[in-house]
Write a protein that holds these residues in place. Sequence first.
Motif, PDB file in Angstrom:
ATOM      1  N   ALA A 257     -11.171   1.713 -42.048  1.00 32.35           N
ATOM      2  CA  ALA A 257     -10.666   0.411 -41.618  1.00 32.35           C
ATOM      3  C   ALA A 257     -10.941   0.268 -40.126  1.00 32.35           C
ATOM      4  O   ALA A 257     -10.699   1.207 -39.361  1.00 32.35           O
ATOM      5  N   GLN A 258     -11.453  -0.875 -39.714  1.00 36.99           N
ATOM      6  CA  GLN A 258     -11.764  -1.070 -38.308  1.00 36.99           C
ATOM      7  C   GLN A 258     -11.615  -2.539 -37.929  1.00 36.99           C
ATOM      8  O   GLN A 258     -11.734  -3.431 -38.774  1.00 36.99           O
ATOM      9  N   GLY A 259     -11.361  -2.755 -36.649  1.00 34.44           N
ATOM     10  CA  GLY A 259     -11.233  -4.106 -36.147  1.00 34.44           C
ATOM     11  C   GLY A 259     -11.548  -4.156 -34.666  1.00 34.44           C
ATOM     12  O   GLY A 259     -11.484  -3.135 -33.965  1.00 34.44           O
ATOM     13  N   PHE A 260     -11.894  -5.329 -34.174  1.00 38.01           N
ATOM     14  CA  PHE A 260     -12.218  -5.490 -32.759  1.00 38.01           C
ATOM     15  C   PHE A 260     -11.886  -6.901 -32.311  1.00 38.01           C
ATOM     16  O   PHE A 260     -11.770  -7.834 -33.114  1.00 38.01           O
ATOM     17  N   VAL A 261     -11.748  -7.041 -31.005  1.00 39.81           N
ATOM     18  CA  VAL A 261     -11.646  -8.351 -30.373  1.00 39.81           C
ATOM     19  C   VAL A 261     -12.316  -8.246 -29.012  1.00 39.81           C
ATOM     20  O   VAL A 261     -12.230  -7.220 -28.342  1.00 39.81           O
ATOM     21  N   ARG A 262     -13.031  -9.277 -28.617  1.00 37.19           N
ATOM     22  CA  ARG A 262     -13.689  -9.320 -27.308  1.00 37.19           C
ATOM     23  C   ARG A 262     -13.594 -10.734 -26.747  1.00 37.19           C
ATOM     24  O   ARG A 262     -13.546 -11.718 -27.487  1.00 37.19           O
ATOM     25  N   LEU A 263     -13.562 -10.801 -25.424  1.00 39.03           N
ATOM     26  CA  LEU A 263     -13.425 -12.094 -24.751  1.00 39.03           C
ATOM     27  C   LEU A 263     -14.230 -12.052 -23.460  1.00 39.03           C
ATOM     28  O   LEU A 263     -14.154 -11.081 -22.699  1.00 39.03           O
ATOM     29  N   THR A 264     -15.009 -13.081 -23.212  1.00 40.27           N
ATOM     30  CA  THR A 264     -15.771 -13.217 -21.978  1.00 40.27           C
ATOM     31  C   THR A 264     -15.185 -14.351 -21.150  1.00 40.27           C
ATOM     32  O   THR A 264     -15.092 -15.492 -21.614  1.00 40.27           O
ATOM     33  N   LEU A 265     -14.763 -14.024 -19.917  1.00 35.12           N
ATOM     34  CA  LEU A 265     -14.161 -14.993 -19.014  1.00 35.12           C
ATOM     35  C   LEU A 265     -15.084 -15.223 -17.819  1.00 35.12           C
ATOM     36  O   LEU A 265     -15.712 -14.273 -17.321  1.00 35.12           O
ATOM     37  N   PHE A 266     -15.159 -16.456 -17.367  1.00 32.46           N
ATOM     38  CA  PHE A 266     -15.936 -16.813 -16.172  1.00 32.46           C
ATOM     39  C   PHE A 266     -17.391 -16.357 -16.296  1.00 32.46           C
ATOM     40  O   PHE A 266     -18.025 -15.998 -15.301  1.00 32.46           O
ATOM     41  N   GLU A 267     -17.895 -16.297 -17.500  1.00 34.81           N
ATOM     42  CA  GLU A 267     -19.285 -15.989 -17.836  1.00 34.81           C
ATOM     43  C   GLU A 267     -19.662 -14.517 -17.637  1.00 34.81           C
ATOM     44  O   GLU A 267     -20.612 -14.043 -18.241  1.00 34.81           O
ATOM     45  N   HIS A 268     -18.945 -13.790 -16.778  1.00 34.80           N
ATOM     46  CA  HIS A 268     -19.381 -12.439 -16.452  1.00 34.80           C
ATOM     47  C   HIS A 268     -18.315 -11.363 -16.664  1.00 34.80           C
ATOM     48  O   HIS A 268     -18.620 -10.178 -16.556  1.00 34.80           O
ATOM     49  N   LEU A 269     -17.073 -11.726 -16.937  1.00 33.10           N
ATOM     50  CA  LEU A 269     -15.997 -10.753 -17.116  1.00 33.10           C
ATOM     51  C   LEU A 269     -15.757 -10.526 -18.605  1.00 33.10           C
ATOM     52  O   LEU A 269     -15.466 -11.464 -19.338  1.00 33.10           O
ATOM     53  N   HIS A 270     -15.866  -9.265 -19.035  1.00 31.74           N
ATOM     54  CA  HIS A 270     -15.729  -8.921 -20.448  1.00 31.74           C
ATOM     55  C   HIS A 270     -14.460  -8.100 -20.678  1.00 31.74           C
ATOM     56  O   HIS A 270     -14.208  -7.123 -19.964  1.00 31.74           O
ATOM     57  N   LEU A 271     -13.688  -8.484 -21.678  1.00 33.32           N
ATOM     58  CA  LEU A 271     -12.525  -7.727 -22.134  1.00 33.32           C
ATOM     59  C   LEU A 271     -12.730  -7.397 -23.606  1.00 33.32           C
ATOM     60  O   LEU A 271     -13.112  -8.276 -24.389  1.00 33.32           O
ATOM     61  N   THR A 272     -12.484  -6.147 -23.979  1.00 29.97           N
ATOM     62  CA  THR A 272     -12.699  -5.788 -25.380  1.00 29.97           C
ATOM     63  C   THR A 272     -11.721  -4.701 -25.810  1.00 29.97           C
ATOM     64  O   THR A 272     -11.260  -3.885 -24.993  1.00 29.97           O
ATOM     65  N   ALA A 273     -11.396  -4.707 -27.085  1.00 28.21           N
ATOM     66  CA  ALA A 273     -10.550  -3.682 -27.692  1.00 28.21           C
ATOM     67  C   ALA A 273     -11.058  -3.429 -29.103  1.00 28.21           C
ATOM     68  O   ALA A 273     -11.480  -4.359 -29.797  1.00 28.21           O
ATOM     69  N   ARG A 274     -11.014  -2.164 -29.520  1.00 30.22           N
ATOM     70  CA  ARG A 274     -11.460  -1.820 -30.865  1.00 30.22           C
ATOM     71  C   ARG A 274     -10.640  -0.658 -31.391  1.00 30.22           C
ATOM     72  O   ARG A 274     -10.259   0.248 -30.640  1.00 30.22           O
ATOM     73  N   THR A 275     -10.378  -0.677 -32.679  1.00 38.02           N
ATOM     74  CA  THR A 275      -9.663   0.416 -33.320  1.00 38.02           C
ATOM     75  C   THR A 275     -10.342   0.756 -34.635  1.00 38.02           C
ATOM     76  O   THR A 275     -10.863  -0.126 -35.330  1.00 38.02           O
ATOM     77  N   GLN A 276     -10.359   2.036 -34.971  1.00 32.23           N
ATOM     78  CA  GLN A 276     -10.947   2.530 -36.212  1.00 32.23           C
ATOM     79  C   GLN A 276     -10.045   3.606 -36.792  1.00 32.23           C
ATOM     80  O   GLN A 276      -9.524   4.444 -36.057  1.00 32.23           O
ATOM     81  N   TYR A 277      -9.860   3.572 -38.103  1.00 33.99           N
ATOM     82  CA  TYR A 277      -9.151   4.664 -38.785  1.00 33.99           C
ATOM     83  C   TYR A 277      -9.972   5.065 -40.003  1.00 33.99           C
ATOM     84  O   TYR A 277     -10.267   4.230 -40.866  1.00 33.99           O
ATOM     85  N   PHE A 278     -10.330   6.337 -40.038  1.00 34.77           N
ATOM     86  CA  PHE A 278     -11.121   6.869 -41.142  1.00 34.77           C
ATOM     87  C   PHE A 278     -10.278   7.870 -41.919  1.00 34.77           C
ATOM     88  O   PHE A 278      -9.957   8.951 -41.416  1.00 34.77           O
ATOM     89  N   ALA A 279      -9.873   7.493 -43.123  1.00 34.46           N
ATOM     90  CA  ALA A 279      -9.158   8.395 -44.028  1.00 34.46           C
ATOM     91  C   ALA A 279     -10.193   9.225 -44.758  1.00 34.46           C
ATOM     92  O   ALA A 279     -10.880   8.724 -45.656  1.00 34.46           O
ATOM     93  N   ARG A 280     -10.345  10.493 -44.380  1.00 28.86           N
ATOM     94  CA  ARG A 280     -11.387  11.343 -44.950  1.00 28.86           C
ATOM     95  C   ARG A 280     -11.074  11.773 -46.370  1.00 28.86           C
ATOM     96  O   ARG A 280     -11.945  12.298 -47.070  1.00 28.86           O
ATOM     97  N   SER A 281      -9.848  11.557 -46.814  1.00 28.08           N
ATOM     98  CA  SER A 281      -9.453  11.868 -48.192  1.00 28.08           C
ATOM     99  C   SER A 281      -8.289  10.971 -48.574  1.00 28.08           C
ATOM    100  O   SER A 281      -7.381  10.743 -47.767  1.00 28.08           O
ATOM    101  N   LEU A 282      -8.301  10.487 -49.819  1.00 26.04           N
ATOM    102  CA  LEU A 282      -7.188   9.700 -50.330  1.00 26.04           C
ATOM    103  C   LEU A 282      -6.199  10.553 -51.110  1.00 26.04           C
ATOM    104  O   LEU A 282      -5.162  10.058 -51.550  1.00 26.04           O
ATOM    105  N   ALA A 283      -6.517  11.849 -51.266  1.00 26.83           N
ATOM    106  CA  ALA A 283      -5.642  12.747 -52.014  1.00 26.83           C
ATOM    107  C   ALA A 283      -4.630  13.446 -51.117  1.00 26.83           C
ATOM    108  O   ALA A 283      -3.671  14.034 -51.611  1.00 26.83           O
ATOM    109  N   GLN A 284      -4.846  13.399 -49.787  1.00 26.81           N
ATOM    110  CA  GLN A 284      -3.948  14.054 -48.858  1.00 26.81           C
ATOM    111  C   GLN A 284      -4.042  13.366 -47.504  1.00 26.81           C
ATOM    112  O   GLN A 284      -4.916  12.525 -47.282  1.00 26.81           O
ATOM    113  N   GLU A 285      -3.130  13.741 -46.603  1.00 22.16           N
ATOM    114  CA  GLU A 285      -3.150  13.167 -45.262  1.00 22.16           C
ATOM    115  C   GLU A 285      -4.253  13.832 -44.446  1.00 22.16           C
ATOM    116  O   GLU A 285      -4.150  14.984 -44.046  1.00 22.16           O
TER     117      GLU A 285
END
Length: 333
Positions: A257-285
């Motif tokens: 599962a992953q998601g992101f958001v990014r925003l460009t202000l005043f043409e040159h200023l970039h703000l970004t955030a991203r998160t990812q979660y990888f469940a390597r197995s569904l049988a255990q934590e």
Amino acid sequence: MSWLLMLLLTQVEAPSADAGVEVLPLPSFSPRADAFGEFNARFPSEGPALPAFTVPRVQLGLDAAWLGASARVLAEGAYATNGGALVGVQGDSVVLRLREAWAGYRWRFLEARMGLIPTLLIPELERGFRFRELGADGLERQQLLAPADLGASLRGFLPGGHGFVGVAVTNGEGYTSRELNAGKNVDVTALVRPFAALGLPLEVLGVASFGTQGVPQIPTARAGGGVQWSGPVLGAGASLFWARGLLGEASRTGLLAQGFVRLTLFEHLHLTARTQYFARSLAQEDGLFEGLLGVGGGHAFVDGFVAWARTVPVGVARPSVVGFDAHEGAETR
């Protein structure tokens, strides 16, 4: 015989008629260049900090197009992950390799490519996130799908710029490894822009992939999709993928599962955030959580970022993943 001779003479003389001769356009060429450099300070939960200057990736390439034909050659230099390389010494070296080398042709709404081709989904996800220099997409990072591979692809474009539906047949080991078994991977990908007629950059993406991996020819399957808003100023997206055949086990299933958001202000200023979660197995934590916050600026062809990243292994992954559970601060250009 005389009639046939007159017909041939007429055809030969036709180009010099008053109608003129159609002049074909010259082929076009476009160079490509990317260079990622960074200062990375790593702060593990145990042990001293590890600051370092690195050049994660450099790419040089050339695109060519003529009428409906197109081609690309893209070379890549990257730090070796296993100590072996073509340039440098073991443990501190650079691998030189081809990232893409393909030829293709587009006829009406169909486009075919063959060679070392970009796969169909990951480039679209990277275009939505935009700032690849901050890190690879989760599908590539967790080795669920590759961004490029040897094979062939066929895309059918929907009318009005509403997206495409495509299929690719590839080796399945990615562009960084040679083929290890006789099986081939089949990926079916779709991208739909439901509001393209209104100029809204909303995109819905999906993929289903079936194939094999590794010398044991482990059967693999991946399926999932997401939605993203890929505007030039504001971008956001979320996706979910199911996977079978992980970590060398044919029966192991997981989720990304992953998601992101990014925003460009005043043409040159970039703000970004991203998160990812990888469940390597569904049988255990057993999972990996990764979060990233970045602030940067850009001018012309140069972007610079200051980013903070956090990686946290969960459950079984904690003792098995060496070097994780760390904070990172990086400046990327």
